[in-house]
Enzyme design. Structure first.
Site, PDB file in Angstrom:
ATOM      1  N   GLU B 141       0.478  -0.844  -0.049  1.00 36.15           N
ATOM      2  CA  GLU B 141      -0.230   0.244   0.420  1.00 36.15           C
ATOM      3  C   GLU B 141       0.963   0.913   0.413  1.00 36.15           C
ATOM      4  OE1 GLU B 141      -2.498  -0.043   3.353  1.00 36.15           O
ATOM      5  OE2 GLU B 141      -3.593   2.843   1.951  1.00 36.15           O
ATOM      6  N   HIS B 143       0.364   4.837   0.958  1.00 33.63           N
ATOM      7  CA  HIS B 143      -0.609   5.525   1.818  1.00 33.63           C
ATOM      8  C   HIS B 143       0.322   6.925   2.831  1.00 33.63           C
ATOM      9  CE1 HIS B 143      -3.210   6.258   5.204  1.00 33.63           C
ATOM     10  NE2 HIS B 143      -4.715   5.487   4.517  1.00 33.63           N
ATOM     11  N   ASP B 173      -3.169   3.984  -2.549  1.00 30.02           N
ATOM     12  CA  ASP B 173      -4.331   4.798  -1.824  1.00 30.02           C
ATOM     13  C   ASP B 173      -5.069   5.660  -2.099  1.00 30.02           C
ATOM     14  OD1 ASP B 173      -6.194   4.500   1.314  1.00 30.02           O
ATOM     15  OD2 ASP B 173      -5.748   6.211   0.431  1.00 30.02           O
TER      16      ASP B 173
END
Lengths: 151, 336
Positions: B141, B143, B173
């Site tokens: 991810e 993020h 994200d």
């Protein structure tokens, strides 16, 4: 998150053992968006009417097992507190609480993580005392509830 | 083909918390109201008795996914490094948890697992033979506050270029394309002691792409005797990565799936029935993804509810409606 909903409002009750009131209990939920590995559960900051009840006088009941101390929970490496289940927090207090409304200040401590952090080694040696915000997950503020003892 | 729409059941966390929607109701909503098939889950939110769910749970999961003809896209997995409490988990132990999670994802029919931003690449590499064996891709991810053009991304890209593996990639994200603090969190701060003046200063700081210290300085200069709540707003600036949407185009070959993070869908002025999140640049990002030929899933990840749980039930956010609006936007921007 879930600030106002971590304690079920009608769950505060005294605990009776062998005809004697030995403390009180309340239904609590996870202050996060996921279930939790039980070993990470590090206790609660709970202050009722100005008195703090430390982790050492707390027990936690979940998964149909008898209430366990937070020392006992430390080794539950693969047992899960499921996200939508309610647990029961038991607090030892001779005589329990008086009937009526109580002011409860509350914070959960669960040492979950998104990866390595500078506090890791320290928290192995000295787990944070609940209430400092450490391990408080997504609800890092202490939340105040007014809750009536029902029985 | 084209970009596909899905939902991370993370979006319905509050409905699940209050037991107003069970797993069946969540999946049914995605199929029947959103008219799509992509499902992403948070392992420990959806899977009872993680890491060892019962056969009954797994059978029920498959029955639901079959009944509604759904696709298990990505399962989000975690790394609790204090799990054993008497020591900090080693990279080998982290890999062991990830390996277990990959097998669990395969058992539930997922194509991918999402690893957290903080999972060291060598932990993912240790799990690579399992990912290959079970045919489950791992996506790291990306993020906020990590940027889309930073080291987290480049180390994955370099590794994939070197090895040609299909089993390691990225889960960006959409929060990395956030350019303003989200409104529900600002409203929360104002209910908890922050002033509207401080909020306006922080928004201005974000639009000027200031950092946390600079934003703090702007609050100190702009407000007489600022409160702690005023000053803590500067942290909102820390959480923004100020990424450039155009930068995602060249990353398309590495993307496993995308988290469609959002906080609040409001109607676009003068366009009834059309919605936007005023804090995240979806339009330019989806345009860049289309240009890059992305054909994977963007899975809605609604996160505005958590800032609206400090009052009574009547003030709770409507997760179902928020996700419906998000899909109006996604379908429109994708050009379905």
């Amino acid at each position: 998150m879930f600030d106002n909903f971590l304690i079920r409002k009608d769950s505060l009750k005294n605990v009776v053992e062998d005809g004697k009131v030995v403390g009180f209990k309340l239904g609590v939920r996870i202050a996060d968006y996921r279930g939790q590995i039980l070993s990470l559960h590090n206790g609660y900051y709970i202050k009722v009417d100005g008195v703090v009840y430390p982790r050492e006088v707390q027990k936690f009941e979940i998964n149909g097992k008898p209430p366990r101390t937070f020392e006992e929970l430390k080794t539950c490496y693969y047992e899960h507190w499921n996200y939508d289940d309610e647990g029961t927090l038991y607090v030892e207090k001779e005589g329990g609480l008086e009937p009526g409304v109580h002011i409860i200040e509350f914070q959960q401590s669960i040492l979950n993580a998104y990866g390595y952090r500078p506090t890791d080694e320290e928290w192995v040696k000295n787990p944070p005392v609940p209430g400092s915000g450490a391990g408080a997950g997504k609800t890092s503020n202490i939340v105040t509830y007014e809750i009536e003892l029902t029985e | 083909m084209g970009i596909k729409r899905g939902v991370s059941l993370y979006s319905y966390q509050q409905e699940q918390f209050f037991k107003r929607m069970d797993l069946r109701a969540q999946i049914k909503e995605v199929r029947e109201s959103l008219n799509t098939d992509g499902i992403e889950i948070i392992d420990q939110q959806t899977i009872r008795d993680y890491p060892n769910p019962s056969d009954e749970f797994v059978d029920n999961w498959h029955a639901l996914m079959d009944e509604f003809n759904m696709k298990a896209v990505t399962m989000d997995v975690y790394m609790d490094v204090l799990q054993f409490r008497d020591h900090v988990m080693t990279h080998d132990e982290c890999a062991e948890r990830l390996i277990g999670d990959i097998k669990l994802a395969a058992r539930l029919g997922f194509e991918n697992v999402r690893c957290l931003s903080a999972v060291p690449l060598d932990v993912m590499i240790k799990a690579l033979p399992t990912a290959e064996k079970y045919n489950v891709r791992m996506g790291k991810e990306i993020h906020a506050p990590n940027p889309i053009d930073g080291k987290l991304v480049s180390e994955i890209v370099e590794y994939v270029d070197k090895t040609n593996t299909k089993f390691i990639g990225l889960v960006p994200d959409m929060g990395v394309f956030q350019f303003l603090p989200n409104n529900p969190s600002l409203e929360w701060s104002m209910r908890h002691g922050a002033s509207r003046e401080a909020v306006e200063i922080v928004k201005k700081a974000c639009l000027m792409k200031k950092n946390e210290d600079e934003a703090r300085q702007m609050i100190l200069e702009g407000i007489q005797n600022p409160t702690d709540a005023d000053l803590s707003l500067a942290f909102q600036v820390h959480m923004l990565s100020y990424s450039n949407p155009a930068d995602i185009e060249k990353l398309v070959p590495y993307i496993v799936s995308i988290h469609g993070k959002f906080y609040e869908m409001t109607e676009i002025e003068g366009k009834p029935g059309q919605y936007e999140d005023k804090s995240i640049n979806y339009a330019d990002t989806i345009a860049a993804l289309k240009k890059g030929g992305f054909e994977g899933y963007i899975n809605s990840e609604y996160e505005g509810q958590r800032y609206q749980q400090d009052r009574g039930m009547e003030y709770l956010a409507d997760e179902v409606e928020e996700v419906r609006r998000h899909h109006e936007m996604l379908a429109r921007l994708i050009g379905e």
